[in-house]
Write a protein that holds these residues in place. Structure first.
Motif, PDB file in Angstrom:
ATOM      1  N   ARG A 132       0.691  -1.151  -0.131  1.00 17.56           N
ATOM      2  CA  ARG A 132       0.032   0.083  -0.202  1.00 17.56           C
ATOM      3  C   ARG A 132       0.991   1.307  -0.060  1.00 17.56           C
ATOM      4  O   ARG A 132       0.755   2.362  -0.801  1.00 17.56           O
ATOM      5  CB  ARG A 132      -0.979   0.042   1.352  1.00 17.56           C
ATOM      6  CG  ARG A 132      -1.817   1.159   1.293  1.00 17.56           C
ATOM      7  CD  ARG A 132      -2.522   1.449   2.640  1.00 17.56           C
ATOM      8  NE  ARG A 132      -3.400   2.377   2.676  1.00 17.56           N
ATOM      9  CZ  ARG A 132      -3.867   2.933   4.036  1.00 17.56           C
ATOM     10  NH1 ARG A 132      -3.778   1.865   4.874  1.00 17.56           N
ATOM     11  NH2 ARG A 132      -4.579   3.905   4.067  1.00 17.56           N
ATOM     12  N   ASP A 135       3.116   1.430  -3.505  1.00 14.21           N
ATOM     13  CA  ASP A 135       2.125   1.946  -4.551  1.00 14.21           C
ATOM     14  C   ASP A 135       1.844   3.343  -4.370  1.00 14.21           C
ATOM     15  O   ASP A 135       1.753   4.031  -5.450  1.00 14.21           O
ATOM     16  CB  ASP A 135       0.965   0.933  -4.536  1.00 14.21           C
ATOM     17  CG  ASP A 135       1.076  -0.217  -4.942  1.00 14.21           C
ATOM     18  OD1 ASP A 135       2.167  -0.677  -5.418  1.00 14.21           O
ATOM     19  OD2 ASP A 135       0.100  -1.124  -4.706  1.00 14.21           O
ATOM     20  N   GLN A 136       1.417   3.939  -3.383  1.00 11.36           N
ATOM     21  CA  GLN A 136       1.071   5.278  -3.035  1.00 11.36           C
ATOM     22  C   GLN A 136       2.280   6.242  -3.385  1.00 11.36           C
ATOM     23  O   GLN A 136       2.185   7.216  -3.772  1.00 11.36           O
ATOM     24  CB  GLN A 136       0.544   5.430  -1.610  1.00 11.36           C
ATOM     25  CG  GLN A 136       0.070   6.707  -1.333  1.00 11.36           C
ATOM     26  CD  GLN A 136      -0.753   7.071  -0.304  1.00 11.36           C
ATOM     27  OE1 GLN A 136      -1.087   6.254   0.349  1.00 11.36           O
ATOM     28  NE2 GLN A 136      -1.111   8.382   0.278  1.00 11.36           N
TER      29      GLN A 136
END
Length: 201
Positions: A132, A135-136
């Motif tokens: 998470r 990816d951010q």
């Protein structure tokens, strides 16, 4: 280190106790009985939540990801349109929090990361929980104009991991850099990646 709140689930209590034990005693100190005692739960409670050691480790990794998401304040990460300076501010603050108020949580993460090198099934679980943030961050540097966002996001993460390890468990553990110092170093790194002077942000 615990962040227990009223109404926390039994699984969260167990996981928080496991993370505390990892930070205080290391991997050898993590047992079902020790978790019961640390969490203030009746004997056998941890086994009811996570019967095997692998299940207990996975529970700790999942809770680690939840708590680190709050430390990193992923919901507060800036929109790329806010500029590189806003990203540097957010990342520097997150890294400094991990080195100060959440130092024990960072130690627990390194214990789990090392254990994952010896447990392929835990490695897959550990890596998935970090996706998470990766990816951010990749999306953010892409929005800032990075020509190689995957490589640049890896470099930023590697820099942050290296800083935190050095200041928590490495040769610089006796000194925590100031927020201003972290921001300055991070700004220099990002400016080089983007090929833009910092005074143009």
């Amino acid at each position: 280190m615990s962040e227990r709140t009223t109404g926390a689930s039994r699984a969260d209590l167990v996981a928080d106790a496991a993370l505390s034990l990892l930070a205080e005693r290391g991997m050898r100190g993590l047992t079902h009985r020790a978790v019961d005692e640390t969490a203030g739960l009746p004997q056998g409670s941890t086994s009811n939540v996570a019967r095997t050691r692998q299940a207990l480790l996975e529970l700790a990794v999942r809770r680690l990801a939840e708590r680190e998401a709050r430390v990193l304040a992923l919901h507060e990460m800036p929109d790329p349109r806010a500029g590189a300076g806003a990203l540097v501010d957010a990342l520097a603050l997150a890294a400094h929090r991990a080195l100060t108020r959440h130092r024990a949580l960072t130690v627990a993460r390194y214990e789990l990361a090392l254990e994952a090198t010896r447990r392929p099934e835990l490695r897959a679980y550990f890596d998935a929980t970090g996706a998470r943030f990766r990816d951010q961050l990749t999306a953010l540097v892409t929005g800032l104009g990075s020509t190689e966002p995957d490589r640049h996001s890896l470099s930023l993460i590697a820099w942050a991991d290296g800083l935190m390890f050095s200041c928590v468990a490495g040769s610089f553990s006796a000194r925590v850099p100031s927020l201003a110092e972290v921001r300055s170093d991070l700004g220099e790194l990002l400016a080089g990646m983007l090929g833009r002077p910092r005074n143009t942000w």
